[in-house]
Design a protein around this motif. Structure first.
Motif, mmCIF file in Angstrom:
data_model
loop_
_atom_site.group_PDB
_atom_site.id
_atom_site.type_symbol
_atom_site.label_atom_id
_atom_site.label_comp_id
_atom_site.label_asym_id
_atom_site.label_seq_id
_atom_site.Cartn_x
_atom_site.Cartn_y
_atom_site.Cartn_z
ATOM 1 N N ILE A 1 0.859 -1.184 0.000
ATOM 2 C CA ILE A 1 0.000 0.000 0.000
ATOM 3 C C ILE A 1 0.895 1.234 0.000
ATOM 4 O O ILE A 1 1.795 1.364 0.835
ATOM 5 C CB ILE A 1 -0.918 0.010 1.242
ATOM 6 C CG1 ILE A 1 -1.749 -1.284 1.289
ATOM 7 C CG2 ILE A 1 -1.832 1.223 1.222
ATOM 8 C CD1 ILE A 1 -2.565 -1.423 2.552
ATOM 9 N N SER A 2 0.613 2.141 -0.934
ATOM 10 C CA SER A 2 1.440 3.344 -1.044
ATOM 11 C C SER A 2 0.565 4.564 -1.264
ATOM 12 O O SER A 2 -0.533 4.472 -1.837
ATOM 13 C CB SER A 2 2.445 3.200 -2.202
ATOM 14 O OG SER A 2 1.761 2.975 -3.428
ATOM 15 N N LEU A 3 1.045 5.696 -0.802
ATOM 16 C CA LEU A 3 0.374 6.979 -0.968
ATOM 17 C C LEU A 3 1.240 7.880 -1.838
ATOM 18 O O LEU A 3 2.465 7.898 -1.696
ATOM 19 C CB LEU A 3 0.146 7.644 0.388
ATOM 20 C CG LEU A 3 -0.717 6.877 1.405
ATOM 21 C CD1 LEU A 3 -0.734 7.631 2.728
ATOM 22 C CD2 LEU A 3 -2.123 6.664 0.885
ATOM 23 N N THR A 4 0.577 8.623 -2.718
ATOM 24 C CA THR A 4 1.289 9.579 -3.566
ATOM 25 C C THR A 4 0.532 10.898 -3.560
ATOM 26 O O THR A 4 -0.697 10.927 -3.430
ATOM 27 C CB THR A 4 1.413 9.071 -5.015
ATOM 28 O OG1 THR A 4 0.104 8.833 -5.554
ATOM 29 C CG2 THR A 4 2.239 7.792 -5.075
ATOM 30 N N ALA A 5 1.246 11.977 -3.716
ATOM 31 C CA ALA A 5 0.632 13.309 -3.764
ATOM 32 C C ALA A 5 1.556 14.257 -4.502
ATOM 33 O O ALA A 5 2.788 14.122 -4.438
ATOM 34 C CB ALA A 5 0.354 13.820 -2.361
ATOM 35 N N THR A 6 0.964 15.191 -5.240
ATOM 36 C CA THR A 6 1.722 16.250 -5.901
ATOM 37 C C THR A 6 1.033 17.579 -5.635
ATOM 38 O O THR A 6 -0.209 17.650 -5.488
ATOM 39 C CB THR A 6 1.813 16.021 -7.422
ATOM 40 O OG1 THR A 6 0.491 15.991 -7.996
ATOM 41 C CG2 THR A 6 2.534 14.708 -7.737
ATOM 42 N N TYR A 7 1.792 18.636 -5.610
ATOM 43 C CA TYR A 7 1.267 19.971 -5.373
ATOM 44 C C TYR A 7 2.208 20.958 -6.038
ATOM 45 O O TYR A 7 3.427 20.902 -5.833
ATOM 46 C CB TYR A 7 1.176 20.249 -3.878
ATOM 47 C CG TYR A 7 0.563 21.587 -3.528
ATOM 48 C CD1 TYR A 7 -0.815 21.764 -3.602
ATOM 49 C CD2 TYR A 7 1.363 22.644 -3.142
ATOM 50 C CE1 TYR A 7 -1.382 22.978 -3.286
ATOM 51 C CE2 TYR A 7 0.792 23.873 -2.817
ATOM 52 C CZ TYR A 7 -0.573 24.031 -2.889
ATOM 53 O OH TYR A 7 -1.134 25.248 -2.584
ATOM 54 N N GLY A 8 1.618 21.850 -6.894
ATOM 55 C CA GLY A 8 2.466 22.792 -7.592
ATOM 56 C C GLY A 8 1.675 23.725 -8.472
ATOM 57 O O GLY A 8 0.517 24.049 -8.183
ATOM 58 N N GLY A 9 2.291 24.149 -9.566
ATOM 59 C CA GLY A 9 1.640 25.074 -10.483
ATOM 60 C C GLY A 9 2.047 24.807 -11.914
ATOM 61 O O GLY A 9 3.136 24.279 -12.181
ATOM 62 N N GLU A 10 1.134 25.186 -12.846
ATOM 63 C CA GLU A 10 1.397 24.994 -14.273
ATOM 64 C C GLU A 10 0.816 26.189 -15.014
ATOM 65 O O GLU A 10 -0.340 26.588 -14.796
ATOM 66 C CB GLU A 10 0.774 23.696 -14.774
ATOM 67 C CG GLU A 10 1.056 23.413 -16.233
ATOM 68 C CD GLU A 10 0.515 22.070 -16.685
ATOM 69 O OE1 GLU A 10 0.791 21.664 -17.815
ATOM 70 O OE2 GLU A 10 -0.196 21.426 -15.872
#
Length: 471
Positions: free
Chosen positions: A317-326
């Motif tokens: 079981i794994s968690l992933t997350a991204t946060y940023g701008g484009e």
């Protein structure tokens, strides 16, 4: 709260959650049926009280030259350097494995500029064919150690690191023992050379006296030839002893890393006997031996590897997350309108692998059994080595006393035969025989002294470097 902040906060909270399960067996030290004490517990001689021997054990021989040689060997020897490098490698591997227990955070930034066709199926209607895109995002991923796979892997790596440290201690103990043994052999050879040179001077004096007696008509040429043979043989023996002494010094030079090593002359009889262990040494002293500790840590590592293999049978079981701008403009990439984020939960469940993962569990279990047998063998071998060393120390002490009596009797016999020859009561062959017997007895005594001291070295090594007042 902003959605991106919620995702990152949830990820960090998950990282702090303890694992619910820990697969595989917990390590328990195996119980071996060893006698409570070592045999030959009467090794402590009546004329030498049992004294506690503390590290460094080689200083008990009270020889500054020897202390310096051991210090140089522990600093310069290549085997020690290799062992230290292996410790550094194991420490780095432990840090690598331990890092898997924490989230991985990456920063990804990209910028692109491209041109699209104006003659395609979708007309641009006057739009600019040049396109720009700029992206910056912070990504995080974390594997939930729900089954304890990562913790077992760290447990194994930690045990391997400890095993590498004990391996270094084993090398250091063997190296120091080798240096001391070679040094004692060198001092023994020097004492044998000194004794033989003294005997050669005596034989040369006897040869000169025999020649004078031949000139005076008192002795025959046979006496002269026999004296010449005895002197030549002893001179050849001295040459061989000097060769062996040089070889021993060269060996010490390699062990200490000082290839130009040159040692002053010494006498093995000047070295004091180290303290003897008290009666009734408990067998749990074997736990102090670095090779036994190394074998146990290797068993701990293999035991933990079973948990790693079993945990692989369950979902990952794994968690992933991204946060940023484009944004199409670099100046707008950090504005709120350009904000992007994502979050996800991944689950990887092995369903069919033709028994591959189960086979890995069987392999890990079999390797643990092999390591357990090796650990048991190391304990038994260590117990035997201590018993052998105790017996050897005691027997060599008794042997030295007997050979000392033999040496003194041979010296008295030589004096008597020499006086009888000078007075004309005995043939010269009696003098030659007495000289040979005395030389052999004196050499045997020196060698017994060497054997007794080296036996004490073997005892120190067998006990892992000595013993304490309190067990």
């Amino acid at each position: 709260m902003k959605p991106g902040i919620k995702i990152i906060g949830g990820l960090l909270l998950a990282a702090l959650l303890p694992g619910c399960m820990l697969m595989g067996p917990d390590y328990q030290r195996p119980a071996f049926s060893l006698p409570a004490i070592f045999s030959s517990d009467d090794v402590a001689a009546a004329d030498q009280a049992p004294i506690s021997a503390e590290s460094p054990w080689w200083e008990l021989y009270q020889d500054p030259v020897l202390n310096n040689l051991v210090a140089q060997a522990l600093e310069n020897n290549t085997d020690i350097k290799i062992a230290v490098a292996r410790i550094e490698e194991a420490d780095a591997f432990l840090r690598e494995v331990g890092a898997a227990l924490f989230p991985q955070v990456d920063l990804d930034a990209a910028g692109s500029r491209s041109r699209i066709t104006q003659r395609g199926a979708n007309p641009l209607n006057g739009a600019n064919p040049i396109r720009e895109n700029y992206t910056i995002r912070l990504g995080a991923s974390y594997e939930l150690d729900f089954w304890g796979k990562l913790r077992r892997a760290k447990e194994s790596a930690r045990a391997q690191t400890m095993a590498s440290r004990y391996a270094r201690d084993t090398v250091a103990l063997s190296l120091s023992g080798l240096v001391v043994s070679n040094y004692l052999q060198l001092r023994s050879l020097e004492s044998q050379i000194t004794l033989s040179e003294d005997s050669l001077r005596t034989r040369d004096e006897s040869l000169a006296l025999t020649r004078k007696r031949l000139e005076g008509g008192v002795s025959s040429a046979l006496d002269v030839y026999q004296a010449e043979v005895a002197s030549s043989n002893l001179a050849a023996q001295i040459v061989e002893l000097k060769r062996l002494r040089a070889v021993s010094q060269h060996q010490l030079a390699v062990l200490t890393g000082k290839l130009d090593l040159s040692l002053p002359a010494g006498d093995i009889s000047q070295l004091p006997l180290p303290p003897l262990p008290p009666a009734g040494l408990p067998s749990n002293l074997l736990e102090a031996r670095p090779d036994v500790r190394q074998a146990e840590q290797e068993l701990v590592a293999q035991n933990a590897n079973i948990g790693v293999a079993k945990a692989a049978l369950f979902p990952t079981i794994s968690l992933t997350a991204t946060y940023g701008g484009e944004s199409a403009e670099l100046s707008d990439v950090l504005k709120s309108a350009a904000r992007i984020w994502s979050g996800g939960l991944g689950l990887n469940l092995p369903i069919f692998n033709a028994g591959r993962l189960s086979a890995r569990v069987d392999q890990a279990t079999a390797q643990q059994k092999q390591t357990l047998a090796a650990y048991e063998a190391s304990v038994r071998t260590a117990f035997q080595e201590v018993n052998d060393a105790l017996v050897t120390v005691r027997q060599n002490a008794e042997r030295e006393v007997l050979l000392d009596s033999s040496r003194q009797a041979a010296k008295k016999a030589l004096d008597i035969s020499d006086n009888r020859y000078k007075s004309g009561y005995s043939a010269y062959i009696d003098v030659l025989d007495s000289q040979r017997v005395y030389n052999d007895a004196a050499i045997a005594y020196i060698q017994s002294r060497q054997a007794r001291l080296i036996a004490s070295v073997d005892l120190f090594k067998a006990l892992g470097g000595g013993w304490q007042d309190q067990y």
